[in-house]
Write a protein that holds these residues in place. Structure first.
Motif, PDB file in Angstrom:
ATOM      1  N   GLU A 172       6.795  14.541  35.154  1.00 22.41           N
ATOM      2  CA  GLU A 172       7.564  13.344  35.522  1.00 22.41           C
ATOM      3  C   GLU A 172       9.062  13.584  35.360  1.00 22.41           C
ATOM      4  O   GLU A 172       9.865  13.243  36.231  1.00 22.41           O
ATOM      5  N   LEU A 173       9.432  14.169  34.212  1.00 22.68           N
ATOM      6  CA  LEU A 173      10.851  14.402  33.922  1.00 22.68           C
ATOM      7  C   LEU A 173      11.491  15.352  34.927  1.00 22.68           C
ATOM      8  O   LEU A 173      12.632  15.148  35.345  1.00 22.68           O
ATOM      9  N   ILE A 174      10.756  16.412  35.299  1.00 24.86           N
ATOM     10  CA  ILE A 174      11.305  17.363  36.278  1.00 24.86           C
ATOM     11  C   ILE A 174      11.609  16.620  37.579  1.00 24.86           C
ATOM     12  O   ILE A 174      12.696  16.731  38.141  1.00 24.86           O
ATOM     13  N   GLN A 175      10.616  15.817  38.037  1.00 27.11           N
ATOM     14  CA  GLN A 175      10.809  15.059  39.293  1.00 27.11           C
ATOM     15  C   GLN A 175      12.011  14.120  39.181  1.00 27.11           C
ATOM     16  O   GLN A 175      12.833  14.037  40.087  1.00 27.11           O
ATOM     17  N   GLU A 176      12.094  13.415  38.047  1.00 23.23           N
ATOM     18  CA  GLU A 176      13.169  12.435  37.837  1.00 23.23           C
ATOM     19  C   GLU A 176      14.548  13.095  37.905  1.00 23.23           C
ATOM     20  O   GLU A 176      15.434  12.650  38.607  1.00 23.23           O
ATOM     21  N   ARG A 177      14.690  14.191  37.125  1.00 22.26           N
ATOM     22  CA  ARG A 177      16.004  14.830  37.051  1.00 22.26           C
ATOM     23  C   ARG A 177      16.359  15.547  38.348  1.00 22.26           C
ATOM     24  O   ARG A 177      17.529  15.688  38.690  1.00 22.26           O
ATOM     25  N   LEU A 178      15.323  15.982  39.052  1.00 23.91           N
ATOM     26  CA  LEU A 178      15.549  16.634  40.342  1.00 23.91           C
ATOM     27  C   LEU A 178      16.088  15.595  41.325  1.00 23.91           C
ATOM     28  O   LEU A 178      17.040  15.844  42.062  1.00 23.91           O
ATOM     29  N   ALA A 179      15.481  14.418  41.314  1.00 26.00           N
ATOM     30  CA  ALA A 179      15.867  13.347  42.240  1.00 26.00           C
ATOM     31  C   ALA A 179      17.311  12.912  42.000  1.00 26.00           C
ATOM     32  O   ALA A 179      17.989  12.433  42.909  1.00 26.00           O
ATOM     33  N   ALA A 180      17.771  13.094  40.740  1.00 31.49           N
ATOM     34  CA  ALA A 180      19.133  12.665  40.411  1.00 31.49           C
ATOM     35  C   ALA A 180      20.188  13.632  40.952  1.00 31.49           C
ATOM     36  O   ALA A 180      21.372  13.320  40.998  1.00 31.49           O
ATOM     37  N   LEU A 181      19.754  14.846  41.347  1.00 27.43           N
ATOM     38  CA  LEU A 181      20.715  15.831  41.868  1.00 27.43           C
ATOM     39  C   LEU A 181      21.086  15.512  43.314  1.00 27.43           C
ATOM     40  O   LEU A 181      20.330  14.851  44.021  1.00 27.43           O
ATOM     41  N   ASN A 182      22.203  16.043  43.729  1.00 30.68           N
ATOM     42  CA  ASN A 182      22.653  15.804  45.090  1.00 30.68           C
ATOM     43  C   ASN A 182      21.996  16.821  46.023  1.00 30.68           C
ATOM     44  O   ASN A 182      22.300  18.011  45.963  1.00 30.68           O
ATOM     45  N   ASP A 183      21.081  16.352  46.885  1.00 36.57           N
ATOM     46  CA  ASP A 183      20.407  17.202  47.872  1.00 36.57           C
ATOM     47  C   ASP A 183      19.860  18.513  47.263  1.00 36.57           C
ATOM     48  O   ASP A 183      20.289  19.601  47.630  1.00 36.57           O
ATOM     49  N   PRO A 184      18.914  18.396  46.289  1.00 41.20           N
ATOM     50  CA  PRO A 184      18.415  19.594  45.606  1.00 41.20           C
ATOM     51  C   PRO A 184      17.466  20.402  46.496  1.00 41.20           C
ATOM     52  O   PRO A 184      16.880  19.849  47.422  1.00 41.20           O
ATOM     53  N   PRO A 185      17.337  21.733  46.238  1.00 40.82           N
ATOM     54  CA  PRO A 185      16.331  22.510  46.955  1.00 40.82           C
ATOM     55  C   PRO A 185      14.923  21.970  46.620  1.00 40.82           C
ATOM     56  O   PRO A 185      14.725  21.329  45.573  1.00 40.82           O
ATOM     57  N   LYS A 186      13.952  22.222  47.503  1.00 43.50           N
ATOM     58  CA  LYS A 186      12.627  21.600  47.326  1.00 43.50           C
ATOM     59  C   LYS A 186      11.807  22.291  46.248  1.00 43.50           C
ATOM     60  O   LYS A 186      11.778  23.524  46.160  1.00 43.50           O
ATOM     61  N   LEU A 187      11.119  21.474  45.439  1.00 43.83           N
ATOM     62  CA  LEU A 187      10.281  21.997  44.344  1.00 43.83           C
ATOM     63  C   LEU A 187       8.963  21.238  44.335  1.00 43.83           C
ATOM     64  O   LEU A 187       8.940  20.015  44.409  1.00 43.83           O
ATOM     65  N   SER A 188       7.869  21.992  44.311  1.00 48.21           N
ATOM     66  CA  SER A 188       6.562  21.329  44.247  1.00 48.21           C
ATOM     67  C   SER A 188       6.030  21.485  42.820  1.00 48.21           C
ATOM     68  O   SER A 188       5.808  22.611  42.358  1.00 48.21           O
ATOM     69  N   VAL A 189       5.888  20.376  42.094  1.00 47.45           N
ATOM     70  CA  VAL A 189       5.507  20.416  40.675  1.00 47.45           C
ATOM     71  C   VAL A 189       4.005  20.129  40.524  1.00 47.45           C
ATOM     72  O   VAL A 189       3.522  19.079  40.950  1.00 47.45           O
ATOM     73  N   LEU A 190       3.264  21.076  39.940  1.00 46.42           N
ATOM     74  CA  LEU A 190       1.803  20.952  39.863  1.00 46.42           C
ATOM     75  C   LEU A 190       1.293  21.137  38.441  1.00 46.42           C
ATOM     76  O   LEU A 190       1.520  22.173  37.823  1.00 46.42           O
ATOM     77  N   PRO A 191       0.576  20.116  37.917  1.00 43.04           N
ATOM     78  CA  PRO A 191       0.014  20.257  36.569  1.00 43.04           C
ATOM     79  C   PRO A 191      -1.361  20.938  36.600  1.00 43.04           C
ATOM     80  O   PRO A 191      -2.047  20.877  37.622  1.00 43.04           O
ATOM     81  N   ILE A 192      -1.746  21.609  35.522  1.00 47.49           N
ATOM     82  CA  ILE A 192      -3.154  22.025  35.372  1.00 47.49           C
ATOM     83  C   ILE A 192      -3.572  22.058  33.903  1.00 47.49           C
ATOM     84  O   ILE A 192      -2.890  22.618  33.066  1.00 47.49           O
ATOM     85  N   TYR A 193      -4.689  21.376  33.623  1.00 48.06           N
ATOM     86  CA  TYR A 193      -5.285  21.398  32.282  1.00 48.06           C
ATOM     87  C   TYR A 193      -6.784  21.222  32.473  1.00 48.06           C
ATOM     88  O   TYR A 193      -7.236  20.835  33.548  1.00 48.06           O
ATOM     89  N   SER A 194      -7.560  21.493  31.427  1.00 50.78           N
ATOM     90  CA  SER A 194      -9.002  21.629  31.659  1.00 50.78           C
ATOM     91  C   SER A 194      -9.715  20.300  31.972  1.00 50.78           C
ATOM     92  O   SER A 194     -10.737  20.303  32.635  1.00 50.78           O
ATOM     93  N   GLN A 195      -9.169  19.168  31.511  1.00 50.33           N
ATOM     94  CA  GLN A 195      -9.848  17.896  31.781  1.00 50.33           C
ATOM     95  C   GLN A 195      -9.547  17.369  33.182  1.00 50.33           C
ATOM     96  O   GLN A 195      -9.990  16.301  33.572  1.00 50.33           O
ATOM     97  N   MET A 196      -8.748  18.141  33.931  1.00 48.04           N
ATOM     98  CA  MET A 196      -8.311  17.658  35.231  1.00 48.04           C
ATOM     99  C   MET A 196      -9.428  17.785  36.264  1.00 48.04           C
ATOM    100  O   MET A 196     -10.185  18.752  36.222  1.00 48.04           O
ATOM    101  N   PRO A 197      -9.550  16.819  37.187  1.00 48.78           N
ATOM    102  CA  PRO A 197     -10.588  16.923  38.223  1.00 48.78           C
ATOM    103  C   PRO A 197     -10.475  18.221  39.022  1.00 48.78           C
ATOM    104  O   PRO A 197      -9.364  18.675  39.305  1.00 48.78           O
ATOM    105  N   ALA A 198     -11.619  18.780  39.378  1.00 53.01           N
ATOM    106  CA  ALA A 198     -11.654  20.108  40.008  1.00 53.01           C
ATOM    107  C   ALA A 198     -10.839  20.191  41.301  1.00 53.01           C
ATOM    108  O   ALA A 198     -10.193  21.195  41.569  1.00 53.01           O
ATOM    109  N   ASP A 199     -10.863  19.126  42.115  1.00 54.05           N
ATOM    110  CA  ASP A 199     -10.150  19.181  43.399  1.00 54.05           C
ATOM    111  C   ASP A 199      -8.641  19.312  43.179  1.00 54.05           C
ATOM    112  O   ASP A 199      -7.940  19.985  43.937  1.00 54.05           O
TER     113      ASP A 199
END
Length: 633
Positions: free
Chosen positions: A242-269
């Motif tokens: 969440e924080l990465i997305q928030e601070r990225l959005a605050a920048l002026n025209d930032p390069p694109k970043l795709s933020v992906l979480p992974i942990y074991s309780q996460m749904p397989a899809d």
């Protein structure tokens, strides 16, 4: 790969380091019963070894089994191998994890968690259906890995035709070789590139905040290449994303970043998403637990940000509880994490700790799980496997004696062992169920009490991630929705009520969304429930319903949990009857809002956050406790 990318799966296979040593490796396996294979993550050992053995004819005399310490790995690797072999998952190649068996009569290559293989050895002490077993990622020293290794010492003597291959990262291979009487070690040369290791100059106060700053600094100023961030668990992963997305959005025209979480309780899809290629011009940033340290390989990582901590299960025999504690990682973990940056080209590892902390505050190796966890499950299993004296069992690292003693006491209190420490009829029956002894006991007792229909639902609900959904921005609303399901004197009955209502509403996802429930968890509970019904059928247990007489269910719950009973003491506090430890009701409990506190309760487990909280609590009548355990009250 860097040398002109191979496109087809076949080309990719032949590009892996494992492929270059295929013949030598197969020769060593032919000549020895046990082989230790050392291969860095990404050498292809997990996906290729099973296929080499299959191509070499080992599948003709039995299955080729491959155990993994984590269920996510068992599923994702099986899926990959099925693709490479161009077969449908669950046919020639399949996987089995607890409560989910994706194999069939034709399965020859079987990936599974080590817990699954352990349970199979109950019905088949010599594992006759297998011609070879690969124990993958053994260096992680998960509890079941260690138990399996002790068992294999005996099995290999009785079955000279069985091959055992143990894979390990470089650090501990010698221990495995010695344990199996000097078994040969075979190294698959890894293709690794140099990694620059950058320590932090001063100790870090808040590693989430620091990690976010580091990710943004890399993203804005460094050349192309994906980022892998190591965090401790689901909570801080979600906050970091969440924080990465928030601070990225605050920048002026930032390069694109795709933020992906992974942990074991996460749904397989959602888990599978981390492997997808990012669109051109987009950098990937994966935020993961130590699951990405050795179990999963994601290509294209050039930058690693390591917070220096992980969650470890630590058992406290005095409290009688396993706690997940955030602990500094070991130096071996740190090396493993940094190495993830050098898979596809030279990389950089940013460590959010100082060089002095690394030297002085980190153990060389992680303490094996068997030495820091509650062993009731393991002790029950070993007793069923005919191990008379647990202190005689050949453990690579023996567990502390007081942990074994506590476990024996717990099992005796539950009625699974008699006064001589032998398995009782009840203990034997409990072993048919792949779950903690108290839950197994609830299911078995429920037939006597006449509420097996209801109990199988409750136990299923306790075997899946929490069904209540509590988003940060709508907490009041979700708490109000949750209260509508409350059964005042019992969280266990609250779960039953949720499941019954979900069923009455046609198992609808939309209904879940309206009531702030995770439909994914409920569907999983339904699958688990079906599996448990199968086991109960095989055990010739009668399915009976108690209708609306919910006191019967509370009595039955009491029979499985009377060793986890507590008595009210002061305001909002309870005291455990056996250990005299002070525990609290959790604010999300149905009993919390009652306005008065029941005198006696039993609980499913203790969780330690800011305080010791009882989780999933049911009020009980002291007379029931007295009947079950006269000394208790």
């Amino acid at each position: 790969g860097p040398l002109g990318s191979p496109n087809t799966l076949k080309e990719q296979r032949e590009f892996l380091p494992a492929f270059a040593v295929r013949e030598d490796l197969l020769r060593v396996i032919r000549d020895n019963q046990v082989v230790i294979v050392i291969g860095e993550t990404g050498s292809g050992k997990t996906t290729q070894l099973t296929q080499f053995l299959y191509e070499d004819g080992y599948g003709k005399t039995g299955m080729i089994g491959c155990t993994q310490p984590r269920r996510v790995a068992a599923m994702s690797v099986a899926k990959r191998v099925a693709e490479e072999m161009e077969v449908k998952l669950g046919t020639l190649v399949g996987y089995a994890i607890r409560f989910e068996d994706c194999t069939s009569k034709e399965t020859v290559i079987k990936y599974m968690t080590d817990g699954v293989l352990l349970r199979e050895s109950l019905n088949e002490p010599d594992l006759d259906r297998y011609s070879c077993i690969i124990m993958d990622e053994a260096h992680e020293r998960a509890l079941n890995t260690d138990v399996l290794m002790g068992l294999f010492k005996k099995i290999l003597q009785r079955r000279r035709d069985l091959k055992l291959i143990i894979t390990s990262a470089t650090m501990n291979s010698k221990r495995f070789s010695d344990f199996f009487g000097g078994a040969p070690e075979f190294t698959i040369p890894g293709r690794t590139f140099p990694v620059d290791i950058l320590f932090h100059r001063s100790p870090v106060e808040d590693y989430v905040d620091q990690a976010v700053q580091q990710v943004l600094a890399i993203h804005v100023s460094k050349p192309a290449g994906d980022i892998l961030v190591f965090m401790t668990g689901q909570e801080d992963i979600e906050v970091t994303c969440e924080l990465i997305q928030e601070r990225l959005a605050a920048l002026n025209d930032p390069p694109k970043l795709s933020v992906l979480p992974i942990y074991s309780q996460m749904p397989a899809d959602l888990q599978a998403k981390i492997f997808d290629r990012a669109p051109p011009g987009v950098r990937k940033c994966i935020v993961a637990t130590n699951i990405a340290e050795t179990s999963l390989t994601v290509d294209g990582i050039m930058y690693v940000v390591d917070c220096g901590y992980s969650k470890l299960k630590v058992y406290n025999p005095r409290m009688g509880m396993d706690t997940l504690q955030i602990t500094p990682i070991s130096q071996a973990n740190a090396a493993q994490r940094a190495g993830r940056a050098g898979r596809t080209g030279p990389g950089q590892a940013y460590r959010l700790y100082t060089e002095k902390q690394f030297r002085d505050e980190m153990y060389m190796q992680t303490i094996p799980e068997i030495q820091r966890t509650n062993l009731s499950n393991t002790v029950l299993l070993l007793k069923s496997l005919g191990v008379k004296d647990l202190l005689d069992f050949d453990f690579m690292d023996p567990p502390p004696q007081d942990t074994i003693t506590t476990s024996l006491y717990d099992l005796w209190a539950l009625g699974a062992l008699d006064n001589l420490g032998e398995l009782t009829e009840l203990g034997r029956k409990m072993n048919a169920f792949p779950m903690d002894p108290p839950l197994a006991k609830l299911l078995i007792m429920s037939e006597e009490y006449g509420c097996s229909e209801e109990m199988v639902t409750i136990v299923s609900m306790l075997s899946v991630p929490n069904v209540f959904y509590r988003p940060k921005e709508r907490q009041e609303e979700s708490d109000a929705a949750r209260e509508k399901f409350f059964v005042p004197e019992s969280d266990h009955l609250t779960y039953l009520h949720v499941y019954t209502q979900w069923k009455a509403n046609g198992y609808s996802d939309a209904w879940c969304a309206r009531h702030f429930l995770h439909s994914k968890s409920l569907r999983r509970a339904r699958e688990v429930r079906d599996q448990l019904l199968d086991i109960m059928k095989m055990q010739h247990m009668r399915m009976v319903s108690c209708g609306t007489d919910w006191d019967i269910i509370r009595k039955c719950i009491c029979s499985g949990y009377y060793h986890q009973a507590a008595k009210v003491k002061g305001i909002g506090e309870y005291i455990n009857l056996r250990t005299s430890v002070t525990v609290q009701l959790h604010p999300t409990s149905a009993l919390y809002g009652l306005g008065f506190l029941p005198d006696y309760v039993v609980y499913h487990e203790l969780i330690l956050t800011s305080k010791e909280y009882m989780s999933t609590v049911t009020a009980v009548d002291p007379h029931w406790l007295a009947e079950l355990e006269p000394s208790a009250v």
